[in-house]
Motif scaffolding. Sequence first.
Motif: not given
Length: 133
Positions: A102-104, A118-120, A130-132
């Motif tokens: 969520v923070l990322a 980082r998410l990728a 990512a927030a979900r």
Amino acid sequence: MSPGILGPGVLFPAGTNPLLLAGTARRRALAQARRDLTSLLALRGSDGWGWTEGSPASAEMTARALDALVQAKGAGLTDAVTLQVVRQQAELLLKKSPNSPVLAAALARAGAPAAALRLARAGVNDPAEAARL
């Protein structure tokens, strides 16, 4: 604070974008958003936002506050310097809470390339996804 400050609409009440309103409704919505933004910034701790005033920083609450500031910047209610300072603060918190998608995601939406990378690497192409998580 108004119900929209950290709810579904983050800074603006759900379904309300003051930039799309006209006349008096627009002025009222922008005035409320300015008050909410002032309150939000006043609640910031030394390392982010916690669940209550004075509580330790939480990755989730800091992410919500960062999202609100991104909205405020888009509406012309805050400046790039404020957003940059908060983004840097959130990046430090992410180092302490590396398993916070969520923070990322909030950092990626705020333009932080390391968070987006980082998410990728985690296989998340869409910060909303990512927030979900």
